[in-house]
Design a protein around this motif. Sequence first.
Motif, PDB file in Angstrom:
ATOM      1  N   GLY A 223       4.734  -5.953 -10.312  1.00  0.00           N
ATOM      2  CA  GLY A 223       5.558  -6.518  -9.262  1.00  0.00           C
ATOM      3  C   GLY A 223       6.581  -5.500  -8.783  1.00  0.00           C
ATOM      4  N   VAL A 224       6.876  -5.523  -7.507  1.00  0.00           N
ATOM      5  CA  VAL A 224       7.886  -4.627  -6.938  1.00  0.00           C
ATOM      6  C   VAL A 224       8.803  -5.447  -6.033  1.00  0.00           C
ATOM      7  CG1 VAL A 224       6.463  -2.536  -7.057  1.00  0.00           C
ATOM      8  CG2 VAL A 224       6.358  -3.986  -5.012  1.00  0.00           C
ATOM      9  N   ALA A 225       9.990  -4.884  -5.780  1.00  0.00           N
ATOM     10  CA  ALA A 225      10.953  -5.556  -4.908  1.00  0.00           C
ATOM     11  C   ALA A 225      10.557  -5.396  -3.446  1.00  0.00           C
ATOM     12  CB  ALA A 225      12.345  -4.968  -5.142  1.00  0.00           C
ATOM     13  N   ALA A 226      11.127  -6.236  -2.590  1.00  0.00           N
ATOM     14  CA  ALA A 226      10.849  -6.143  -1.158  1.00  0.00           C
ATOM     15  C   ALA A 226      11.324  -4.817  -0.588  1.00  0.00           C
ATOM     16  CB  ALA A 226      11.522  -7.302  -0.423  1.00  0.00           C
ATOM     17  N   THR A 227      12.305  -4.185  -1.241  1.00  0.00           N
ATOM     18  CA  THR A 227      12.840  -2.913  -0.763  1.00  0.00           C
ATOM     19  C   THR A 227      12.141  -1.709  -1.389  1.00  0.00           C
ATOM     20  OG1 THR A 227      14.546  -3.037  -2.486  1.00  0.00           O
ATOM     21  CG2 THR A 227      15.110  -3.907  -0.307  1.00  0.00           C
ATOM     22  N   HIS A 228      11.105  -1.948  -2.190  1.00  0.00           N
ATOM     23  CA  HIS A 228      10.381  -0.848  -2.837  1.00  0.00           C
ATOM     24  C   HIS A 228       9.780   0.071  -1.777  1.00  0.00           C
ATOM     25  CE1 HIS A 228       7.941   1.165  -5.902  1.00  0.00           C
ATOM     26  NE2 HIS A 228       6.905   1.049  -5.065  1.00  0.00           N
ATOM     27  N   GLN A 229       9.925   1.392  -1.968  1.00  0.00           N
ATOM     28  CA  GLN A 229       9.449   2.371  -1.003  1.00  0.00           C
ATOM     29  C   GLN A 229       7.988   2.736  -1.266  1.00  0.00           C
ATOM     30  OE1 GLN A 229      11.210   4.039   1.571  1.00  0.00           O
ATOM     31  NE2 GLN A 229      12.908   2.601   1.254  1.00  0.00           N
ATOM     32  N   ARG A 237       7.287   6.850   5.173  1.00  0.00           N
ATOM     33  CA  ARG A 237       7.865   5.995   4.140  1.00  0.00           C
ATOM     34  C   ARG A 237       8.275   4.654   4.731  1.00  0.00           C
ATOM     35  NH1 ARG A 237       7.508   7.043  -1.145  1.00  0.00           N
ATOM     36  NH2 ARG A 237       9.689   6.499  -1.580  1.00  0.00           N
ATOM     37  N   TRP A 238       7.968   3.585   3.993  1.00  0.00           N
ATOM     38  CA  TRP A 238       8.294   2.224   4.426  1.00  0.00           C
ATOM     39  C   TRP A 238       8.847   1.447   3.242  1.00  0.00           C
ATOM     40  CZ3 TRP A 238       6.965   0.265   9.408  1.00  0.00           C
ATOM     41  CH2 TRP A 238       6.132   1.084  10.183  1.00  0.00           C
ATOM     42  N   GLU A 239       9.679   0.449   3.548  1.00  0.00           N
ATOM     43  CA  GLU A 239       9.971  -0.574   2.564  1.00  0.00           C
ATOM     44  C   GLU A 239       8.822  -1.564   2.547  1.00  0.00           C
ATOM     45  OE1 GLU A 239      13.700  -2.379   3.409  1.00  0.00           O
ATOM     46  OE2 GLU A 239      14.873  -0.713   2.582  1.00  0.00           O
ATOM     47  N   ALA A 240       8.568  -2.151   1.385  1.00  0.00           N
ATOM     48  CA  ALA A 240       7.417  -3.045   1.255  1.00  0.00           C
ATOM     49  C   ALA A 240       7.479  -4.193   2.261  1.00  0.00           C
ATOM     50  CB  ALA A 240       7.340  -3.591  -0.164  1.00  0.00           C
ATOM     51  N   CYS A 241       8.678  -4.746   2.470  1.00  0.00           N
ATOM     52  CA  CYS A 241       8.792  -5.893   3.383  1.00  0.00           C
ATOM     53  C   CYS A 241       8.561  -5.508   4.838  1.00  0.00           C
ATOM     54  CB  CYS A 241      10.163  -6.549   3.227  1.00  0.00           C
ATOM     55  SG  CYS A 241      11.546  -5.438   3.568  1.00  0.00           S
ATOM     56  N   LYS A 242       8.768  -4.221   5.177  1.00  0.00           N
ATOM     57  CA  LYS A 242       8.603  -3.790   6.569  1.00  0.00           C
ATOM     58  C   LYS A 242       7.185  -3.330   6.873  1.00  0.00           C
ATOM     59  CE  LYS A 242      13.473  -2.589   7.126  1.00  0.00           C
ATOM     60  NZ  LYS A 242      14.475  -1.519   7.393  1.00  0.00           N
ATOM     61  N   ILE A 243       6.544  -2.672   5.913  1.00  0.00           N
ATOM     62  CA  ILE A 243       5.167  -2.258   6.154  1.00  0.00           C
ATOM     63  C   ILE A 243       4.252  -3.468   6.258  1.00  0.00           C
ATOM     64  CG2 ILE A 243       4.441  -2.039   3.746  1.00  0.00           C
ATOM     65  CD1 ILE A 243       2.944   0.493   4.497  1.00  0.00           C
ATOM     66  N   LEU A 244       4.691  -4.593   5.720  1.00  0.00           N
ATOM     67  CA  LEU A 244       3.885  -5.813   5.786  1.00  0.00           C
ATOM     68  C   LEU A 244       3.701  -6.292   7.227  1.00  0.00           C
ATOM     69  CD1 LEU A 244       2.449  -7.790   3.850  1.00  0.00           C
ATOM     70  CD2 LEU A 244       4.486  -9.216   3.935  1.00  0.00           C
ATOM     71  N   ASN A 245       4.567  -5.852   8.131  1.00  0.00           N
ATOM     72  CA  ASN A 245       4.421  -6.240   9.534  1.00  0.00           C
ATOM     73  C   ASN A 245       3.134  -5.710  10.145  1.00  0.00           C
ATOM     74  OD1 ASN A 245       6.901  -7.598   9.520  1.00  0.00           O
ATOM     75  ND2 ASN A 245       8.031  -5.730  10.019  1.00  0.00           N
ATOM     76  N   SER A 302       5.924 -12.326  -2.200  1.00  0.00           N
ATOM     77  CA  SER A 302       6.085 -11.459  -3.367  1.00  0.00           C
ATOM     78  C   SER A 302       5.188 -10.243  -3.179  1.00  0.00           C
ATOM     79  CB  SER A 302       5.706 -12.201  -4.652  1.00  0.00           C
ATOM     80  OG  SER A 302       6.508 -13.352  -4.824  1.00  0.00           O
ATOM     81  N   TYR A 303       5.592  -9.117  -3.786  1.00  0.00           N
ATOM     82  CA  TYR A 303       4.900  -7.852  -3.572  1.00  0.00           C
ATOM     83  C   TYR A 303       4.446  -7.272  -4.910  1.00  0.00           C
ATOM     84  CZ  TYR A 303       7.339  -8.318   0.873  1.00  0.00           C
ATOM     85  OH  TYR A 303       7.823  -8.797   2.062  1.00  0.00           O
ATOM     86  N   PHE A 304       3.267  -6.629  -4.885  1.00  0.00           N
ATOM     87  CA  PHE A 304       2.691  -6.045  -6.088  1.00  0.00           C
ATOM     88  C   PHE A 304       2.085  -4.695  -5.733  1.00  0.00           C
ATOM     89  CE2 PHE A 304       2.414 -10.619  -6.191  1.00  0.00           C
ATOM     90  CZ  PHE A 304       2.949 -10.949  -7.416  1.00  0.00           C
TER      91      PHE A 304
END
Length: 438
Positions: A223-229, A237-245, A302-304
């Motif tokens: 598991g990783v945080a939403a801010t994981h790079q 480089r992206w944060e996990a929550c932003k690349i999801l877009n 949630s991100y993995f």
Amino acid sequence: MEATIAEQAWARAFGAAMETIVGCFARREARATAAELTAGLLLELDTRNCWTLAQALGHAGPHRLQHLLSRARFDHDAARRALARLILGELAGQDAMLVVDETGDAKSSTDCVGAGHQYSGALGGVGLCQVAVHLAVVTPAARVVIDRALYLPADWAADDERRELTGVPDEIGFATKPQQAVAMVSGALDAGAQARWFAGDEVYSGRQLRRDIRALGLGYTVGVAATHQVTDGTGRRWEACKILNKVRPRQWMRRATGHGTKGTREYDWAWLDIRPDDTPEGHGDGTSVLVARRHRYTGEVSYFRCWTPGDIALGTLVEVICRRWRIEETFQLAKGFTGLDQGQVTCWNSWMRWSLFSLIAQAVLALTLAATTNTAPAGPGRLVPLTCPELVRLLRVLVLPPPARDRDHALHWTTWRRRHQAISRACHQQRHLLQDQL
């Protein structure tokens, strides 16, 4: 018939566990007490500690159990390794994965070994507690904890006075939780664990841990945080929550992740290819992806972060990710039925031995349940499969000795507790008086 099979499976599993650790004791009296303690942890008691267990087992006082935990000549490290080999041998040939997670136990004093103000998910925040990292082997049919490590905060590990008072060995120093996890995974593989996957939560998602896991030849889902790079294919480089877009609405896939009391649990899943940043020297890049899980009603995501040496399907990653949660069920069972967090022990040896006997009781239950599930005939459609709580209820009737509750024994223990508490109170008062006079 299922109850009969469970009774026979318990006898085999319990006998094998006790036989496995028999060579770790210097005296047969300690071996007998260990067997009593392991079975006693499964008795129907409100709390489990040396006092309550000794009373339930019919002892005149807690001294035998306390001696076993603190002073008896007993190589608990060798016993833990032997138990791990037994478990891995029983589960050989099954689709196994290694799962690491931590749990905390609230404490009232920093005098307990490793106790300090630290974060614990079990407490829901920061509190005075002990934290231990556990390693479990999880298969489709069983989940068993095979190793544990007590986390010593940096200030605690550097305090020579507290280390001496609690008996922490000199060779034990400060280690981060990821370092403890890697050490336990390496030990499990050396003991014969046949696993292809490692899984953990955000605590175990650091780059160095992921690199070490890959060096050991395992794939991982952490598991990783939403801010994981993360880094996409172009090197950005992206944060996990932003690349999801980048994921389009129709690219989400709904998949079942298990069955609960209210029916099948389903989530929406998506994945994106990312560049690995944890490749050990001399290893190939493999397949590195970011997996997102979205709640179908609340929209919570949630991100993995996942890696595997070859190609992989989303369904396989979903299965591995969801299997990690079974260690949470293991913690609940250990705390509810084998007293994992109830020992009231303060020193290193006592903690190690109490946790060991709790793990032995868990292992015997898990192996008994697996044998019963695999061999018992199918029952009527209205019956759910035998669960661990139901198995414990059966064993308490079929094989476990009932707690000693005769009148004379209860009166003896009432007198003993009150006398001990009176002496303890007087000692505390005298100590406070002496401190006031300084």
